[in-house]
Design an enzyme around this catalytic site. Structure first.
Site, mmCIF file in Angstrom:
data_model
loop_
_atom_site.group_PDB
_atom_site.id
_atom_site.type_symbol
_atom_site.label_atom_id
_atom_site.label_comp_id
_atom_site.label_asym_id
_atom_site.label_seq_id
_atom_site.Cartn_x
_atom_site.Cartn_y
_atom_site.Cartn_z
ATOM 1 N N LYS A 1 0.815 -1.219 0.000
ATOM 2 C CA LYS A 1 0.000 0.000 0.000
ATOM 3 C C LYS A 1 0.850 1.271 0.000
ATOM 4 O O LYS A 1 0.327 2.365 -0.226
ATOM 5 C CB LYS A 1 -0.961 -0.005 1.199
ATOM 6 C CG LYS A 1 -2.115 -0.990 1.014
ATOM 7 C CD LYS A 1 -3.100 -0.934 2.170
ATOM 8 C CE LYS A 1 -4.279 -1.870 1.925
ATOM 9 N NZ LYS A 1 -5.246 -1.872 3.054
ATOM 10 N N HIS B 1 -5.204 -12.007 -0.968
ATOM 11 C CA HIS B 1 -6.488 -11.575 -1.547
ATOM 12 C C HIS B 1 -6.993 -12.551 -2.616
ATOM 13 O O HIS B 1 -7.938 -12.243 -3.338
ATOM 14 C CB HIS B 1 -6.357 -10.173 -2.154
ATOM 15 C CG HIS B 1 -6.369 -9.080 -1.124
ATOM 16 N ND1 HIS B 1 -7.452 -8.836 -0.316
ATOM 17 C CD2 HIS B 1 -5.412 -8.175 -0.768
ATOM 18 C CE1 HIS B 1 -7.171 -7.811 0.488
ATOM 19 N NE2 HIS B 1 -5.945 -7.412 0.248
#
Length: 325
Positions: free
Chosen positions: A199, A251
């Protein structure tokens, strides 16, 4: 009068003894076996490779001259493939050059034939202690790297700090509930805080946006899994390799509908499947600017909706079991 009992030696580390002289290999196995070491013998490079492929060893004790190749090359190959293995070279040649090469390739000791039992035991104990010190140093350096990168992520989004810690603890709890190796559980706890390190490559206006993301923004946000993998991949440290795998795969979904690669079922490594469950559960049980936290039971109900499609059923059960007071 007390009667002396014959006590079975405590089982210790697994040792691969590689020597083409059966009498020498048998003597080494006898000396180490008497101290509780679990010894497997091989008489050639090819046989030793086969034994190494069958399961992990803690020590390789290897002759230099073997009928089908170099023992030093075999030791170097074994150390390259398994950073946990400790190596001791055994040879009938008392040559400085051979001893120096043995140390350069990562062996701890060099035992010259004929040897005493003490020579062998001291060599193996020293090699194991040396390897533990090396691994501890790598662990410390890797842990510091992880902590610094986590700080970089937290500095951009302060809401992630508690989530990073909570998610890591849930990963550990799930792994322990499954009965996985204690060392692996600790590695998982240390590596999982890096799951969202990618991120750092997501623009602030997307990362910190309080409302729903557009399709384009979501695509940019999803890139963090690939970015995180690229940041962490390529390390020789097991801790960072595990962190890279988690960053890349947490994910993914069991039904193949996840990202970034659309992996399904056993294509997703175990650490990725564990992190997926822990990540979503911990996120649901924390306040967000757009919603209040879910209770534990509510969060488990949400995860249950994805049983067998999004999440591994066995891991959902392990999470639920770990939450029982």
């Amino acid at each position: 009068m007390a009667v002396a009992a014959h006590r079975k030696p405590v089982e210790r580390e697994r040792v691969l003894i590689v020597d083409d002289d059966p009498s020498v290999a048998l003597l080494l196995a006898h000396v180490l076996g008497a101290e509780g070491y679990r010894c497997i013998r091989a008489g050639a490079v090819a046989e030793a490779r086969a034994r190494l492929a069958e399961g992990p060893f803690d020590v390789i004790l290897c002759d230099v001259g073997l009928p089908d190749g170099s023992g030093l090359d075999l030791v170097e190959e074994a150390i390259t493939r398994d950073e946990h293995i400790a190596a001791v070279v055994v040879s009938g040649l008392d040559e400085v050059a051979l001893g120096e090469r043995a140390l350069r390739i990562g062996a701890y000791g060099y035992i010259v034939k004929p040897f005493t039992a003490n020579d062998v035991l001291i060599g193996v104990l020293g090699a194991l202690a040396h390897r533990r010190r090396q691994l501890a140093a790598v662990w410390e350096a890797s842990s510091e790297t992880i902590q610094r990168l986590c700080v970089a992520v937290e500095a951009r989004d302060t809401s992630t700090a508690a989530h990073i810690t909570g998610m890591s603890e849930h990963c550990y709890a799930i792994a322990r509930e499954l009965g996985l190796d204690a060392e692996y559980c600790e590695l998982l706890r240390a590596a999982s805080p890096m799951h969202d390190v990618g991120k750092v490559g997501v623009p602030d206006h997307i990362l910190l946006k309080p409302g729903p993301l557009t399709d384009d923004e979501r695509a940019q946000m999803e890139r963090h899994a690939e970015i995180g993998y690229r940041i962490l991949a390529g390390s020789s440290a097991e801790l960072l390799r595990l962190a890279a795998s988690i960053a890349w795969t947490h994910h993914e979904r069991l039904d193949g509908g996840g990202y970034p690669r659309g992996l399904s079922r056993n294509e997703i490594p175990q650490e990725g499947r564990i992190a997926a469950v822990a990540d979503v559960f911990d996120a649901l049980t924390r306040d967000r600017v757009y919603r209040r936290r879910f209770s534990r039971d509510q969060a488990l109900d949400v995860l249950e909706e994805g049983r067998g499609t999004h999440f591994d059923p066995e891991l959902l059960d392990a999470l639920a079991a770990s939450l029982i007071d």
